[in-house]
Design an enzyme around this catalytic site. Structure first.
Site, PDB file in Angstrom:
ATOM      1  CG  HIS A 140      -2.028   0.944   1.220  1.00  0.00           C
ATOM      2  ND1 HIS A 140      -2.280   1.795   0.176  1.00  0.00           N
ATOM      3  CD2 HIS A 140      -2.957   1.229   2.164  1.00  0.00           C
ATOM      4  CE1 HIS A 140      -3.305   2.558   0.486  1.00  0.00           C
ATOM      5  NE2 HIS A 140      -3.735   2.242   1.686  1.00  0.00           N
ATOM      6  CG  HIS A 191      -3.313   2.403  -9.628  1.00  0.00           C
ATOM      7  ND1 HIS A 191      -4.634   2.212  -9.301  1.00  0.00           N
ATOM      8  CD2 HIS A 191      -2.751   3.052  -8.588  1.00  0.00           C
ATOM      9  CE1 HIS A 191      -4.853   2.742  -8.109  1.00  0.00           C
ATOM     10  NE2 HIS A 191      -3.735   3.254  -7.654  1.00  0.00           N
ATOM     11  CG  ASP A 224       3.715   5.128  -4.776  1.00  0.00           C
ATOM     12  OD1 ASP A 224       3.712   6.058  -3.970  1.00  0.00           O
ATOM     13  OD2 ASP A 224       2.976   4.142  -4.689  1.00  0.00           O
TER      14      ASP A 224
HETATM   15  N1  ACO Z   1       5.934  -3.835 -14.405  1.00  0.00           N
HETATM   16  C1  ACO Z   1       5.840  -4.816 -15.330  1.00  0.00           C
HETATM   17  N2  ACO Z   1       4.728  -5.508 -15.595  1.00  0.00           N
HETATM   18  C2  ACO Z   1       3.635  -5.180 -14.878  1.00  0.00           C
HETATM   19  C3  ACO Z   1       3.637  -4.163 -13.908  1.00  0.00           C
HETATM   20  C4  ACO Z   1       4.847  -3.481 -13.681  1.00  0.00           C
HETATM   21  N3  ACO Z   1       4.923  -2.495 -12.777  1.00  0.00           N
HETATM   22  N4  ACO Z   1       2.409  -4.053 -13.363  1.00  0.00           N
HETATM   23  C5  ACO Z   1       1.644  -4.964 -13.966  1.00  0.00           C
HETATM   24  N5  ACO Z   1       2.391  -5.655 -14.899  1.00  0.00           N
HETATM   25  C6  ACO Z   1       1.907  -6.679 -15.816  1.00  0.00           C
HETATM   26  C7  ACO Z   1       1.696  -8.005 -15.097  1.00  0.00           C
HETATM   27  O1  ACO Z   1       2.862  -8.813 -15.154  1.00  0.00           O
HETATM   28  C8  ACO Z   1       0.554  -8.571 -15.896  1.00  0.00           C
HETATM   29  O2  ACO Z   1       1.072  -9.067 -17.110  1.00  0.00           O
HETATM   30  P1  ACO Z   1       0.482 -10.438 -17.769  1.00  0.00           P
HETATM   31  O3  ACO Z   1      -0.930 -10.077 -18.127  1.00  0.00           O
HETATM   32  O4  ACO Z   1       1.370 -10.712 -18.912  1.00  0.00           O
HETATM   33  O5  ACO Z   1       0.561 -11.467 -16.677  1.00  0.00           O
HETATM   34  C9  ACO Z   1      -0.299  -7.363 -16.248  1.00  0.00           C
HETATM   35  O6  ACO Z   1       0.624  -6.263 -16.265  1.00  0.00           O
HETATM   36  C10 ACO Z   1      -1.421  -7.076 -15.235  1.00  0.00           C
HETATM   37  O7  ACO Z   1      -0.836  -6.990 -13.937  1.00  0.00           O
HETATM   38  P2  ACO Z   1      -1.570  -7.367 -12.572  1.00  0.00           P
HETATM   39  O8  ACO Z   1      -0.542  -7.701 -11.554  1.00  0.00           O
HETATM   40  O9  ACO Z   1      -2.659  -8.358 -12.844  1.00  0.00           O
HETATM   41  O10 ACO Z   1      -2.262  -5.989 -12.224  1.00  0.00           O
HETATM   42  P3  ACO Z   1      -2.875  -5.587 -10.803  1.00  0.00           P
HETATM   43  O11 ACO Z   1      -3.957  -4.625 -11.092  1.00  0.00           O
HETATM   44  O12 ACO Z   1      -3.203  -6.783  -9.987  1.00  0.00           O
HETATM   45  O13 ACO Z   1      -1.640  -4.886 -10.075  1.00  0.00           O
HETATM   46  C11 ACO Z   1      -0.144  -3.279  -9.237  1.00  0.00           C
HETATM   47  C12 ACO Z   1      -1.524  -3.541  -9.891  1.00  0.00           C
HETATM   48  C13 ACO Z   1       0.017  -4.146  -7.977  1.00  0.00           C
HETATM   49  C14 ACO Z   1      -0.053  -1.816  -8.827  1.00  0.00           C
HETATM   50  C15 ACO Z   1       0.954  -3.628 -10.276  1.00  0.00           C
HETATM   51  O14 ACO Z   1       0.802  -2.849 -11.439  1.00  0.00           O
HETATM   52  C16 ACO Z   1       2.368  -3.463  -9.698  1.00  0.00           C
HETATM   53  O15 ACO Z   1       2.879  -4.389  -9.068  1.00  0.00           O
HETATM   54  N6  ACO Z   1       3.013  -2.284  -9.922  1.00  0.00           N
HETATM   55  C17 ACO Z   1       4.327  -2.023  -9.371  1.00  0.00           C
HETATM   56  C18 ACO Z   1       4.189  -1.645  -7.892  1.00  0.00           C
HETATM   57  C19 ACO Z   1       3.645  -0.251  -7.691  1.00  0.00           C
HETATM   58  O16 ACO Z   1       4.073   0.700  -8.334  1.00  0.00           O
HETATM   59  N7  ACO Z   1       2.680  -0.129  -6.754  1.00  0.00           N
HETATM   60  C20 ACO Z   1       2.085   1.158  -6.404  1.00  0.00           C
HETATM   61  C21 ACO Z   1       0.661   1.245  -6.797  1.00  0.00           C
HETATM   62  S1  ACO Z   1       0.009   2.843  -6.408  1.00  0.00           S
HETATM   63  C22 ACO Z   1      -0.377   2.834  -4.744  1.00  0.00           C
HETATM   64  O17 ACO Z   1      -0.609   1.821  -4.147  1.00  0.00           O
HETATM   65  C23 ACO Z   1      -0.400   4.125  -3.958  1.00  0.00           C
END
Ligand code: ACO
Length: 439
Positions: A277, A316, A372
């Site tokens: 988070h 996100h 972020d």
């Molecule tokens: N880098 C590379 N690939 C990514 C990223 C990333 N940052 N985020 C998502 N993907 C890819 C996944 O591998 C997935 O690919 P696939 O379909 O080939 O398997 C696809 O995009 C969908 O990703 P999910 O994990 O299903 O998306 P979800 O909505 O569950 O996750 C999250 C969102 C957790 C924010 C994710 O994008 C992530 O881990 N980002 C990096 C961490 C981050 O920046 N978090 C801050 C969020 S903002 C906040 O909380 C204030």
């Protein structure tokens, strides 16, 4: 659509469910794009059997409340507080005005604003005993752990706060909490540094006072650069609310037991403490430092696309477009670096963003910079250690938590939060005493 057609469409807004176990059909009303879980509960195979329920770990597709605080359209990249676009609030408003807007639901008149600022300013001091117990933490205590504990402890200083049905009382606690969070946050920081606590300076504005409590040493008065004060104020505005996220859900869930708001907000701080988070901007900084120089970017990006790691600060759950807060933060970076000098990691961040926005892997998955991606760079320029990043987030989010708590305690439809479970364990085992089992 004509008015008559709209009425007809509304009348037809039902969901017909056929239960193939019994052959029975049910018409369930659809309201605001949702059906009531209680209506599903009427679907059962026999009178004495439990009704149908939904299974939704993480509440991915479950509305837990009606709320008029914050609107998000993730596809379009829209964020509004009480209907006002975040871009306009960040450009033209102040954190305390936004706090008023979130809590009261509308913008203040001049008199209301002056009274609000006065109240908040004169409640920034905490009881001297707070100082005593903050000194009791270990020298290397995480400031977020200290904040969580000290906000919770405030409930013991204001036992009247449990009178949550009294509007004046609620107002008093809300003022106290918004006012005292920077004091507690700054003191957590000073404790880790082994420096004396700095008392609030009521001549200063909210954010300037916070900076003074953080960084003042022997000078008579700490006067932060106005551009830094404004940048931090904008960051607080951007973090002030984000509808039903993990920590807000924690505040609402704990608040639904009708506990006092300090305890409910302490639960929000606890939820924000978690790396999924509040901790992502710290991960972005670590990533940028690991990449080190522009020449290493292609290898890093290949690793991301091969699925070996993630580009932190991208993607996100809700935004499938540029996070509107990220755009504003990018602009704030320029203002801050004008004062502090450019963070050398900025160049790497900008290059990563440029590549990602054109690369098919990211475009196809709708991965854009989130709030972020740049905020850690700014915080580092302020010389905040990474452990402080979530504390800053918590101070900014406090009015949002309180606005949502206020909405909760006045909402007649709300009940104590108590989800169902699907039980997967054993049943009706015979207990054998230890003396026989270990015999
Ligand atoms: N880098 C590379 N690939 C990514 C990223 C990333 N940052 N985020 C998502 N993907 C890819 C996944 O591998 C997935 O690919 P696939 O379909 O080939 O398997 C696809 O995009 C969908 O990703 P999910 O994990 O299903 O998306 P979800 O909505 O569950 O996750 C999250 C969102 C957790 C924010 C994710 O994008 C992530 O881990 N980002 C990096 C961490 C981050 O920046 N978090 C801050 C969020 S903002 C906040 O909380 C204030």
């Amino acid at each position: 659509m004509t008015d008559a057609a709209a009425v007809a469409a509304n009348d037809a807004a039902t969901l017909t469910i056929r239960d193939n176990r019994t052959g029975s059909e049910y018409d369930v009303p659809i309201t605001d794009g949702t059906i009531k879980a209680a209506d599903l509960g009427k679907i059962r195979t026999a009178e004495d059997e439990p009704g149908l329920a939904v299974y939704d770990p993480g509440f991915v597709n479950t509305a837990s409340c009606r709320s008029s605080v914050t609107y998000i359209d993730g596809e379009q990249g829209i964020l509004e507080y009480r209907g006002y676009p975040i871009e306009q609030l960040a450009e033209k408003s102040s954190f305390l005005e936004v706090a008023y807007l979130l809590i009261k639901g509308q913008l203040p008149t001049k008199a209301e604003y002056d009274a609000w600022v006065h109240e908040i300013t004169y409640h920034t001091f905490v009881h001297e005993n707070v100082k005593g117990f903050m000194h009791g933490f270990r020298y290397d205590a995480h400031p977020m752990g200290m904040l969580m504990a000290s906000v919770g402890a405030l409930s013991t200083f204001y036992p009247d706060a449990r009178n949550i049905n009294d509007a004046d009382n609620r107002h008093m606690q809300i003022v106290r909490m918004i006012a005292k969070m920077p004091t507690l946050g700054a003191w957590s920081f000073r404790h880790a540094q082994g420096k004396p606590f700095v008392y609030p300076d009521n001549d200063l504005g909210y954010t300037a006072n916070f900076l003074s409590m953080l960084f003042k040493m022997s000078e008579q008065k700490f006067e932060a650069d106005e551009r830094l004060v404004r940048a931090l104020d904008v960051l607080f505005i951007l973090h002030a609310d984000h509808e039903q996220n993990c920590s807000t859900n924690a505040v609402r869930s704990v608040g639904s037991s009708q506990v006092d708001p300090y305890s409910a907000v302490a639960a929000g701080v606890a939820a924000l403490y978690g790396p999924l988070h509040g901790g992502a901007n710290e991960a972005v900084l670590r990533m940028l430092k690991r990449i080190g120089k522009k020449e290493n970017i292609p290898d890093f990006m290949q690793g991301v696309k091969d699925g070996n790691e993630r580009l932190m600060g991208f993607g996100h759950r809700v935004y499938k477009n540029y996070d509107p807060r990220a755009k504003i933060i990018k602009k704030a970076c320029d203002d801050v670096f004008e004062v502090t000098g450019v963070n050398p990691l900025l160049e790497i961040a900008q290059e990563l963003e440029k590549i990602a926005l054109e690369d098919e892997y990211f475009v196809k998955r709708k991965l854009y910079p989130n709030v972020d991606f740049y905020s850690g760079l700014i915080y580092e320029a302020f010389q905040f250690p990474p452990e402080m990043f979530t504390v800053l987030f918590a101070i900014g989010r406090t009015p949002g938590w309180l606005a949502q708590w206020l909405e909760l305690v006045q909402d007649k439809e709300q009940k104590i939060a108590r989800p169902k479970q699907i039980y997967t364990g054993d049943r009706t085992l015979d207990f054998v005493p230890a003396s026989e089992r270990w015999g």
